[in-house]
Scaffold this motif. Structure first.
Motif, PDB file in Angstrom:
ATOM      1  N   CYS A  87       0.833  -1.205   0.000  1.00 58.74           N
ATOM      2  CA  CYS A  87       0.000   0.000   0.000  1.00 58.74           C
ATOM      3  C   CYS A  87       0.865   1.253   0.000  1.00 58.74           C
ATOM      4  O   CYS A  87       1.664   1.464   0.916  1.00 58.74           O
ATOM      5  N   LEU A  88       0.698   2.078  -1.025  1.00 58.02           N
ATOM      6  CA  LEU A  88       1.458   3.319  -1.152  1.00 58.02           C
ATOM      7  C   LEU A  88       0.495   4.455  -1.501  1.00 58.02           C
ATOM      8  O   LEU A  88       0.288   4.768  -2.673  1.00 58.02           O
ATOM      9  N   PRO A  89      -0.104   5.083  -0.498  1.00 54.52           N
ATOM     10  CA  PRO A  89      -1.043   6.190  -0.760  1.00 54.52           C
ATOM     11  C   PRO A  89      -0.313   7.503  -0.986  1.00 54.52           C
ATOM     12  O   PRO A  89      -0.661   8.547  -0.426  1.00 54.52           O
ATOM     13  N   SER A  90       0.710   7.469  -1.818  1.00 51.74           N
ATOM     14  CA  SER A  90       1.624   8.590  -2.026  1.00 51.74           C
ATOM     15  C   SER A  90       0.919   9.826  -2.567  1.00 51.74           C
ATOM     16  O   SER A  90      -0.085   9.749  -3.274  1.00 51.74           O
ATOM     17  N   LYS A  91       1.501  10.992  -2.250  1.00 49.23           N
ATOM     18  CA  LYS A  91       0.977  12.261  -2.749  1.00 49.23           C
ATOM     19  C   LYS A  91       1.385  12.513  -4.195  1.00 49.23           C
ATOM     20  O   LYS A  91       0.851  13.407  -4.852  1.00 49.23           O
ATOM     21  N   GLY A  92       2.339  11.724  -4.684  1.00 49.40           N
ATOM     22  CA  GLY A  92       2.796  11.877  -6.063  1.00 49.40           C
ATOM     23  C   GLY A  92       4.097  11.135  -6.291  1.00 49.40           C
ATOM     24  O   GLY A  92       4.947  11.123  -5.414  1.00 49.40           O
ATOM     25  N   GLU A  93       4.227  10.504  -7.447  1.00 52.28           N
ATOM     26  CA  GLU A  93       5.436   9.750  -7.784  1.00 52.28           C
ATOM     27  C   GLU A  93       5.764   9.945  -9.257  1.00 52.28           C
ATOM     28  O   GLU A  93       4.859  10.017 -10.097  1.00 52.28           O
ATOM     29  N   SER A  94       7.052  10.003  -9.553  1.00 47.12           N
ATOM     30  CA  SER A  94       7.468  10.006 -10.953  1.00 47.12           C
ATOM     31  C   SER A  94       7.737   8.578 -11.417  1.00 47.12           C
ATOM     32  O   SER A  94       7.287   8.154 -12.477  1.00 47.12           O
ATOM     33  N   PHE A  95       8.460   7.821 -10.588  1.00 47.96           N
ATOM     34  CA  PHE A  95       8.771   6.424 -10.910  1.00 47.96           C
ATOM     35  C   PHE A  95       9.035   5.720  -9.593  1.00 47.96           C
ATOM     36  O   PHE A  95      10.107   5.856  -9.017  1.00 47.96           O
ATOM     37  N   SER A  96       8.064   4.983  -9.105  1.00 49.99           N
ATOM     38  CA  SER A  96       8.165   4.363  -7.784  1.00 49.99           C
ATOM     39  C   SER A  96       8.745   2.956  -7.883  1.00 49.99           C
ATOM     40  O   SER A  96       8.048   2.003  -8.243  1.00 49.99           O
ATOM     41  N   LEU A  97      10.020   2.824  -7.564  1.00 54.26           N
ATOM     42  CA  LEU A  97      10.659   1.505  -7.614  1.00 54.26           C
ATOM     43  C   LEU A  97      10.020   0.498  -6.662  1.00 54.26           C
ATOM     44  O   LEU A  97       9.830  -0.661  -7.034  1.00 54.26           O
ATOM     45  N   VAL A 144      -1.528  15.407  -4.050  1.00 51.89           N
ATOM     46  CA  VAL A 144      -2.800  14.775  -3.704  1.00 51.89           C
ATOM     47  C   VAL A 144      -2.660  14.104  -2.344  1.00 51.89           C
ATOM     48  O   VAL A 144      -1.770  13.271  -2.145  1.00 51.89           O
ATOM     49  N   VAL A 145      -3.500  14.476  -1.406  1.00 50.11           N
ATOM     50  CA  VAL A 145      -3.463  13.894  -0.065  1.00 50.11           C
ATOM     51  C   VAL A 145      -4.770  13.136   0.166  1.00 50.11           C
ATOM     52  O   VAL A 145      -5.768  13.708   0.603  1.00 50.11           O
ATOM     53  N   VAL A 146      -4.750  11.841  -0.171  1.00 49.49           N
ATOM     54  CA  VAL A 146      -5.974  11.053  -0.010  1.00 49.49           C
ATOM     55  C   VAL A 146      -6.236  10.786   1.468  1.00 49.49           C
ATOM     56  O   VAL A 146      -5.319  10.628   2.261  1.00 49.49           O
ATOM     57  N   ARG A 147      -7.500  10.735   1.820  1.00 51.41           N
ATOM     58  CA  ARG A 147      -7.918  10.645   3.214  1.00 51.41           C
ATOM     59  C   ARG A 147      -7.857   9.211   3.732  1.00 51.41           C
ATOM     60  O   ARG A 147      -8.014   8.260   2.964  1.00 51.41           O
ATOM     61  N   PRO A 148      -7.670   9.050   5.030  1.00 47.14           N
ATOM     62  CA  PRO A 148      -7.591   7.708   5.637  1.00 47.14           C
ATOM     63  C   PRO A 148      -8.797   6.823   5.316  1.00 47.14           C
ATOM     64  O   PRO A 148      -8.630   5.633   5.032  1.00 47.14           O
ATOM     65  N   LYS A 149      -9.993   7.401   5.351  1.00 47.73           N
ATOM     66  CA  LYS A 149     -11.193   6.610   5.096  1.00 47.73           C
ATOM     67  C   LYS A 149     -11.170   5.990   3.707  1.00 47.73           C
ATOM     68  O   LYS A 149     -11.581   4.834   3.519  1.00 47.73           O
ATOM     69  N   VAL A 150     -10.690   6.742   2.728  1.00 47.72           N
ATOM     70  CA  VAL A 150     -10.661   6.253   1.346  1.00 47.72           C
ATOM     71  C   VAL A 150      -9.586   5.181   1.182  1.00 47.72           C
ATOM     72  O   VAL A 150      -9.776   4.204   0.445  1.00 47.72           O
ATOM     73  N   ILE A 151      -8.457   5.359   1.873  1.00 50.58           N
ATOM     74  CA  ILE A 151      -7.411   4.329   1.852  1.00 50.58           C
ATOM     75  C   ILE A 151      -7.954   3.044   2.472  1.00 50.58           C
ATOM     76  O   ILE A 151      -7.753   1.944   1.947  1.00 50.58           O
ATOM     77  N   ALA A 152      -8.640   3.182   3.604  1.00 54.31           N
ATOM     78  CA  ALA A 152      -9.200   2.023   4.304  1.00 54.31           C
ATOM     79  C   ALA A 152     -10.195   1.266   3.429  1.00 54.31           C
ATOM     80  O   ALA A 152     -10.286   0.030   3.499  1.00 54.31           O
ATOM     81  N   GLU A 153     -10.926   1.979   2.602  1.00 55.75           N
ATOM     82  CA  GLU A 153     -11.890   1.330   1.703  1.00 55.75           C
ATOM     83  C   GLU A 153     -11.179   0.413   0.711  1.00 55.75           C
ATOM     84  O   GLU A 153     -11.673  -0.678   0.385  1.00 55.75           O
ATOM     85  N   GLN A 154     -10.018   0.842   0.234  1.00 53.71           N
ATOM     86  CA  GLN A 154      -9.256   0.000  -0.691  1.00 53.71           C
ATOM     87  C   GLN A 154      -8.622  -1.179   0.040  1.00 53.71           C
ATOM     88  O   GLN A 154      -8.496  -2.277  -0.520  1.00 53.71           O
ATOM     89  N   LEU A 155      -8.226  -0.971   1.295  1.00 53.18           N
ATOM     90  CA  LEU A 155      -7.738  -2.089   2.102  1.00 53.18           C
ATOM     91  C   LEU A 155      -8.831  -3.141   2.267  1.00 53.18           C
ATOM     92  O   LEU A 155      -8.557  -4.346   2.256  1.00 53.18           O
ATOM     93  N   GLU A 156     -10.059  -2.687   2.411  1.00 52.54           N
ATOM     94  CA  GLU A 156     -11.195  -3.607   2.528  1.00 52.54           C
ATOM     95  C   GLU A 156     -11.358  -4.435   1.253  1.00 52.54           C
ATOM     96  O   GLU A 156     -11.614  -5.643   1.313  1.00 52.54           O
ATOM     97  N   LEU A 157     -11.216  -3.784   0.101  1.00 50.23           N
ATOM     98  CA  LEU A 157     -11.330  -4.510  -1.166  1.00 50.23           C
ATOM     99  C   LEU A 157     -10.235  -5.560  -1.296  1.00 50.23           C
ATOM    100  O   LEU A 157     -10.489  -6.687  -1.748  1.00 50.23           O
ATOM    101  N   ALA A 158      -9.030  -5.196  -0.880  1.00 46.69           N
ATOM    102  CA  ALA A 158      -7.926  -6.152  -0.917  1.00 46.69           C
ATOM    103  C   ALA A 158      -8.187  -7.310   0.041  1.00 46.69           C
ATOM    104  O   ALA A 158      -7.902  -8.472  -0.267  1.00 46.69           O
ATOM    105  N   TYR A 159      -8.728  -6.986   1.206  1.00 50.48           N
ATOM    106  CA  TYR A 159      -9.025  -8.018   2.203  1.00 50.48           C
ATOM    107  C   TYR A 159     -10.080  -8.996   1.677  1.00 50.48           C
ATOM    108  O   TYR A 159      -9.960 -10.215   1.873  1.00 50.48           O
ATOM    109  N   GLU A 160     -11.091  -8.481   0.998  1.00 45.46           N
ATOM    110  CA  GLU A 160     -12.117  -9.343   0.410  1.00 45.46           C
ATOM    111  C   GLU A 160     -11.507 -10.282  -0.626  1.00 45.46           C
ATOM    112  O   GLU A 160     -11.876 -11.461  -0.706  1.00 45.46           O
ATOM    113  N   SER A 161     -10.570  -9.758  -1.416  1.00 51.06           N
ATOM    114  CA  SER A 161      -9.886 -10.594  -2.410  1.00 51.06           C
ATOM    115  C   SER A 161      -9.017 -11.640  -1.745  1.00 51.06           C
ATOM    116  O   SER A 161      -8.878 -12.763  -2.243  1.00 51.06           O
TER     117      SER A 161
END
Length: 203
Positions: A87-97, A144-161
């Motif tokens: 999980c990388l909720p980064s504010k911005g990346e050019s090339f994330s190794l 871009v500073v995504v909020r904790p609630k929105v990050i948690a929602e994606q964690l939920e999707l990953a958990y379901e998978s």
């Protein structure tokens, strides 16, 4: 898990990732978070971890070894392979190794839908971005500073998978897609033609 440098502007958005894990961990007692970073760096992540209520489920590397850069490739590969999701909720990346490395280890990823991250995500989930998520930096650029609630929602999707055992297929898809960045392919398809062109057009 997540990997990144603890920068002054918290560009990797570790603070909101920890807060998102707080929300997620309340529902899932079988979840843990590993942060491969400096917890005593520009942002005092150790204080945030200690006050999160989940300090017994948030882990980080030996800080002496981290400072000395004595984590070697086999250990890093083993670390990636221990993740169910990166999980990388980064504010911005050019090339994330780290994003490429995780997917090369068949680990699906959760990343912010901004800058180069969507292009480099080959298997996983995009954190949606709202107009209210943008902040102006000291360099007069937008992060871009995504909020904790929105990050948690994606964690939920990953958990379901993960529960449905579909996550392994997503991981395989991630690895297959990320092979377009394999060094041999990049060198043969891009570097060699470019070097040949330069050599043939020297004055």
């Amino acid at each position: 898990g997540s990997i990144g440098t603890n920068l002054t502007d918290d560009r990797k958005n570790f603070i909101h990732l920890i807060k998102a894990f707080q929300l997620f961990a309340q529902k899932h007692i079988d979840s843990v978070l590993y942060l491969h970073t400096c917890i005593y760096g520009s942002i005092p992540l150790i204080n945030i971890i200690r006050t999160s209520g989940f300090s017994n489920r948030i882990f980080y590397p030996n800080q002496s070894r981290f400072y000395m850069e004595t984590f070697y490739q086999p250990e890093i590969v083993e670390m990636y392979n221990s993740f169910d999701v990166f999980c990388l909720p980064s504010k911005g990346e050019s090339f994330s190794l780290p994003l490429l490395e995780a997917q090369a280890c068949e680990v699906p990823a959760i990343v912010t839908n901004t800058t180069a991250l969507p292009e480099h995500l080959k298997g996983g989930w995009l954190i949606p971005v709202d107009d209210d998520d943008y902040e102006l930096t000291e360099y007069q650029a937008w992060n871009v500073v995504v909020r904790p609630k929105v990050i948690a929602e994606q964690l939920e999707l990953a958990y379901e998978s993960w529960k449905s055992k579909k996550i392994k297929e997503i991981g395989k898809q991630a690895r297959e897609g990320i092979l377009e960045f394999d060094w041999n392919k990049v060198y043969n398809d891009y570097w060699r033609p470019m070097l040949k062109y330069i050599d043939e057009n020297r004055k």
